[in-house]
Design a protein around this motif. Sequence first.
Motif, PDB file in Angstrom:
ATOM      1  N   LEU A   1       0.825  -1.204   0.000  1.00 21.04           N
ATOM      2  CA  LEU A   1       0.000   0.000   0.000  1.00 21.04           C
ATOM      3  C   LEU A   1       0.860   1.255   0.000  1.00 21.04           C
TER       4      LEU A   1
ATOM      5  N   TYR B   1      -6.214   7.554   7.029  1.00 18.26           N
ATOM      6  CA  TYR B   1      -6.349   7.187   5.617  1.00 18.26           C
ATOM      7  C   TYR B   1      -5.739   5.813   5.358  1.00 18.26           C
TER       8      TYR B   1
ATOM      9  N   GLN C   1      -8.142   3.160   6.541  1.00 15.02           N
ATOM     10  CA  GLN C   1      -9.246   2.986   5.592  1.00 15.02           C
ATOM     11  C   GLN C   1      -8.840   2.098   4.422  1.00 15.02           C
ATOM     12  N   ARG C   2      -7.664   2.365   3.839  1.00 10.30           N
ATOM     13  CA  ARG C   2      -7.227   1.574   2.696  1.00 10.30           C
ATOM     14  C   ARG C   2      -6.963   0.128   3.098  1.00 10.30           C
TER      15      ARG C   2
ATOM     16  N   THR D   1     -10.204  -1.685   3.487  1.00  7.90           N
ATOM     17  CA  THR D   1     -10.798  -1.915   2.166  1.00  7.90           C
ATOM     18  C   THR D   1     -10.160  -3.118   1.479  1.00  7.90           C
ATOM     19  N   VAL D   2      -8.843  -3.240   1.602  1.00  7.37           N
ATOM     20  CA  VAL D   2      -8.144  -4.361   0.985  1.00  7.37           C
ATOM     21  C   VAL D   2      -8.532  -5.674   1.638  1.00  7.37           C
TER      22      VAL D   2
END
Length: 763
Positions: free
Chosen positions: A75, A209, A212-213, A216-217
């Motif tokens: 990421l 942030y 969040q990513r 989501t993954v």
Amino acid sequence: MRATLRWAHSDLRTHRGEALFLVLATFGVVVSLLLATALFGYATNPWERVFTQSRGAHVWIHAGASARTAGLAGLDGVESVAGPYPTAATTVSSRGARASVEIRGTDGRPAVGRPLIASGRWLDPAAPDGVVLESSLARALLAGPGDVLTLPGGARPLTVLGVADSPEPRFRQGERPGLVWAPPSAVPAGGEQGQVIGLRLTDPADTDYAVQRAVTVLGAGAVREVSTWQQARAEAQGDDRLLGQILGLFGLGALVAAGLAVHGAIGTRIRGHLRDISVLKAIGFTPGQVTRLFLLQHAAYALAGALAAAALTEAAGGRLPGRLGDAVGVWQGLPGHAATLVGIPAGVVLFIGATTALAAWRAGRVPPVPLPRTAAPAGGRLPGPLRRALGWRVPPALVLGWHRTFTRRPRSLATIVRLALPLTLIVVAMSAWTTIERFHSAPERMGLAAALTVRADAGSGDAATRALLARGPGVAAVYPGVEVAALVPGQTATIALRGLGTPADPYPSTLAEGRPALGPDEAVAGQGLLDLLDVRVGSWVRMTVGGRPQILHIVGRSIEPENAGRVISTTLDTLRENDPELRPTLYQVRLRDGADPRHVAAALSASAGRGELDVHVVTNPADGLSPLRGVVVGLLGVLALIGLVDLLTAIGGTVRESERDLLALKAIGLSPRQITAITVTATGCTVLASVAVALAAGLPLSHWLIDAQGRSSGIGAGIAQVPSPLALTAFGAAALLGAMALAALPAARASRRRLADTLSAVG
């Protein structure tokens, strides 16, 4: 210069007590500010040190065993990762103590999130059953290198090889499991399996942030819990930061009070030494020299107190008992220690010098030839109501004492304000003490309705467990429930979602706002959760629990001392609507009045047998504030000393004014005892007015300050408690009677002065 030194020496010999009080007041102010600085450094430095040396991860994500976490390393913004490590949730026992833990399988020393060995050694391949405990867990278990940990279900025991410090969130009994590092082969197969991965970011400001990513993954259903470095740092600061804030607040307040006290002392002394100042000018002193004489004399008193405070804090501060001594020891090793040790005393001396400059300048403006003083009673003619009071045979001492206090309005008002400031801070300190005592004496009013928390395995029978707990000695009520981690909207953090009680038998949450959660989908939330989600009572919130959405209507705000207030509570039936298979695993036990929680916990653990139940006493947040009691006592001493300086200044001014009125008072037939009573009454009226101002300002101020601290800590407003009317009455009576007793002796001496002396004083 020689004449200046001789006059200063003569004045010091004449007013030794006043000089000593000024030195001691400055000493107390500087000590308070230095200790506040030490506590602020101690609150953040240990965690910062451990985080830096261990290259701590900014985010820790706990996920299911099947979650695909390998993709998180790629990421954007992720510098490096720790893990993923296999984990198992279980309980361990050592020396009669029991704790919920997360056993983390670790190969070698990780490069990110590397634990710092505090005692013992790291994992050894030659010891497959050896483990390392996080330091807060080791303290709770009273365990160290060489001790043996027992696992439930007959699993092979584990041997403690070492104890390590970690920047991750600390162990909290009943709230957060402790951390155990072990070889992957030692991770037990039973219990709740999972994995954890740590992310070290290139920019820590992008933590939300990045979370969040990552969620989501992985998918929201795969994520069980998220913890960030901000949460860990806030928990590590905890009570030490609160102590530092309180010390800093009172130190600054005491500094202002001390400055005003010195200013008032100089002004009163100037009015009482007009003839001496005129003599100084008559023998050649310029106005500038007189100003510098008074200013430097009192600055020297402040410098003596500041130097003594800095020297004593540096030499003996580390020997103070408990947390204060530890804080000073850590602070003395910080890079900015020397600058702070010099800067704070210097700032205090400069502030006191600035507050006394105006009074000293007035001394320089005294004319070389003193103006003649009037022998008329101070304050002019008696107003009509007071004259009628004399006609009603009210004692002249009461009437004239009241008249003397409130007819010289600017000067009397300044005296009342100076006395009221330290008294106001004393009222605030008393309120802080009362609030802490209320946590102990009435915990149910402070968000601690249950004294015990009991955790049971998911397979345990609910009816049998409730019956077992209800039979316990001193048990008043048992509330079944569950507690799970839920992802907040945006999936940037986790909160505690609790289902406790039923609509027919609801859990008695302490509400500060709104109403209880009794209907479907209703909940109450802590202040920390409201702040985190930026919502209010009446809002609907959506969260994710195990991949399932949960929507709740917040109908009340509860006092939540646990989990920094990031808790939302509903009924067990509401959670079962979303998951019908949900079974209680958590029981909150309320005890009868007078029951000892520790004795009841021991009895319940013994009756359950075979480690079936995890029983522990609910942690009272006031336990961590026990050092505050000693701090409050010390602050009360400093403030009382400053108030005493102000009081002696006021008494001195009142006595000097009574000397001017002595001829007139004797001419109208008053006896020395009645003249003494006038001065004592005037002093008492001044102190009584100051106490009234202190109560009027201190009670709402203390309420606001304590509730503001409650909001910032996540507990929430509504915890402030003011002292009882009896305590406030005793405080006011002590101040009034003490002031009148102090004024009696100098007033009696002044009333018996010879007429010749009086004529020379007023001439």
